[in-house]
Scaffold this motif. Structure first.
Motif, mmCIF file in Angstrom:
data_model
loop_
_atom_site.group_PDB
_atom_site.id
_atom_site.type_symbol
_atom_site.label_atom_id
_atom_site.label_comp_id
_atom_site.label_asym_id
_atom_site.label_seq_id
_atom_site.Cartn_x
_atom_site.Cartn_y
_atom_site.Cartn_z
ATOM 1 N N SER A 179 0.583 -12.860 -64.245
ATOM 2 C CA SER A 179 -0.432 -13.917 -64.319
ATOM 3 C C SER A 179 0.041 -15.152 -63.559
ATOM 4 O O SER A 179 1.206 -15.265 -63.163
ATOM 5 C CB SER A 179 -0.721 -14.277 -65.778
ATOM 6 N N VAL B 165 2.823 -8.117 -68.379
ATOM 7 C CA VAL B 165 1.756 -8.976 -67.863
ATOM 8 C C VAL B 165 2.138 -9.491 -66.483
ATOM 9 O O VAL B 165 3.316 -9.581 -66.136
ATOM 10 C CB VAL B 165 1.471 -10.186 -68.786
ATOM 11 N N GLN C 90 -0.399 -22.830 -70.683
ATOM 12 C CA GLN C 90 -0.963 -21.863 -71.612
ATOM 13 C C GLN C 90 -0.086 -21.823 -72.862
ATOM 14 O O GLN C 90 0.915 -22.533 -72.945
ATOM 15 C CB GLN C 90 -1.034 -20.475 -70.966
ATOM 16 N N HIS D 26 -5.422 -13.875 -64.635
ATOM 17 C CA HIS D 26 -5.485 -14.867 -65.695
ATOM 18 C C HIS D 26 -4.531 -14.481 -66.825
ATOM 19 O O HIS D 26 -4.449 -13.312 -67.215
ATOM 20 C CB HIS D 26 -6.903 -14.981 -66.250
ATOM 21 N N TRP D 27 -3.843 -15.484 -67.380
ATOM 22 C CA TRP D 27 -2.928 -15.199 -68.482
ATOM 23 C C TRP D 27 -3.704 -14.767 -69.723
ATOM 24 O O TRP D 27 -4.771 -15.308 -70.025
ATOM 25 C CB TRP D 27 -2.090 -16.439 -68.824
ATOM 26 N N GLN D 28 -3.131 -13.776 -70.432
ATOM 27 C CA GLN D 28 -3.743 -13.289 -71.668
ATOM 28 C C GLN D 28 -2.688 -13.205 -72.768
ATOM 29 O O GLN D 28 -1.550 -12.802 -72.502
ATOM 30 C CB GLN D 28 -4.358 -11.899 -71.466
ATOM 31 N N PRO D 29 -3.052 -13.570 -74.000
ATOM 32 C CA PRO D 29 -2.105 -13.485 -75.122
ATOM 33 C C PRO D 29 -2.014 -12.058 -75.663
ATOM 34 O O PRO D 29 -2.677 -11.694 -76.628
ATOM 35 C CB PRO D 29 -2.722 -14.439 -76.157
ATOM 36 N N LYS D 30 -1.196 -11.246 -75.029
ATOM 37 C CA LYS D 30 -1.042 -9.859 -75.464
ATOM 38 C C LYS D 30 0.395 -9.419 -75.254
ATOM 39 O O LYS D 30 1.096 -9.901 -74.351
ATOM 40 C CB LYS D 30 -1.982 -8.933 -74.694
#
Length: 260
Positions: free
Chosen positions: A175, A173, A195, A165-169
């Motif tokens: 995803s 990454v 996203q 799952h994509w994450q805002p960090k």
């Protein structure tokens, strides 16, 4: 059991072991070309070592989870990757210089091999302790790096037990996202997603991205990997996060049966 039946079983077992060894060898990337032998000072983490002569070395073709040397808030499997690399090394290592042999932090970019001249990148990948990455022009051994990673992925080893799952960090990454629109300007291709993310295929890598291939991604689900950063601008029309991809190996349309 007859003698003939026993012999058949022995033949099948020998064939199975031979094929298993052949597959494993193909995944572990035997060195080709000239190598340099060097003494090791210490292992910093899963993809970085220091040599006795002062060189700081970053493995090519892989990104392993980050160790937090200050607070101890390590990413998942960071400690395991570091221990695995340390366990595979003796007092020396074989090096092979990459075409672009230094990163922006001053570290040397080398392909590393153990005493048997087997790639350490491929060994980490085959254990699910890192993600393959392709950054031109350092593309040697990509085929067997992919094979090593795919074997770990199919077996759901370690990192491949985690959802994509994509994450805002900030940072590396991997995803899965959906491409909603595509534009091009002097900065390269820009792939908007569902996203708060836009994927940039930089103009420096334009030769890898024919227009027809890029436009065919609109409306598709893709798997993307690379280093992500947050935009300084807070313009409401722009996505907050940018992920730069420099080679097609790191942006794939989802057509396979790998679990997300």
């Amino acid at each position: 059991m007859t003698v003939i039946g026993l012999k058949k079983r022995q033949v099948f077992l020998a064939l199975f072991l031979f094929l298993s060894c052949a597959i494993q060898a193909s995944e572990l990337c035997k060195a080709t070309g000239a190598l340099e032998k060097a003494q090791i000072k210490r292992v910093v983490d899963g993809d970085t070592i220091h040599l006795a002569d002062g060189r700081k070395v970053r493995l090519v073709g892989i990104n392993t989870p980050e160790l937090d040397h200050e607070k101890g808030n390590h990413e998942g499997y960071a400690v395991e990757a570091t221990r695995f690399l340390r366990a595979r090394l003796g007092s020396f290592i074989y090096l092979q210089r990459a075409k672009n042999d230094q990163d922006r932090y001053g570290r040397k970019l080398y392909y590393l091999f153990d005493k048997d001249r087997l790639s350490l990148t491929s060994q980490l990948l085959s254990e699910g302790l890192g993600y393959r990455i392709a950054i031109p022009p350092n593309l040697a051994y990509q085929a067997c790096f992919e094979a090593a990673e795919n074997s770990a992925r199919s077996a759901h080893k370690k990192l491949w037990q985690q959802p994509l799952h994509w994450q805002p960090k900030a940072g590396f990454v991997i995803s899965r996202v959906n491409i909603t629109s595509i534009t091009q300007n002097r900065g390269g291709w820009w792939l908007e997603t569902d996203q708060d993310l836009v994927i940039n295929l930089p103009s420096s890598a334009v030769d890898y991205w024919p227009a027809q291939k890029v436009f065919s991604l609109e409306g598709k689900t893709i798997e993307v990997r690379g280093w992500q950063h947050q935009r300084k601008s807070r313009h409401s029309d722009f996505k907050s996060w940018v992920l730069s991809v420099k080679h097609p190996n790191d942006l794939l349309e989802i057509k396979d049966s790998f679990n997300s």
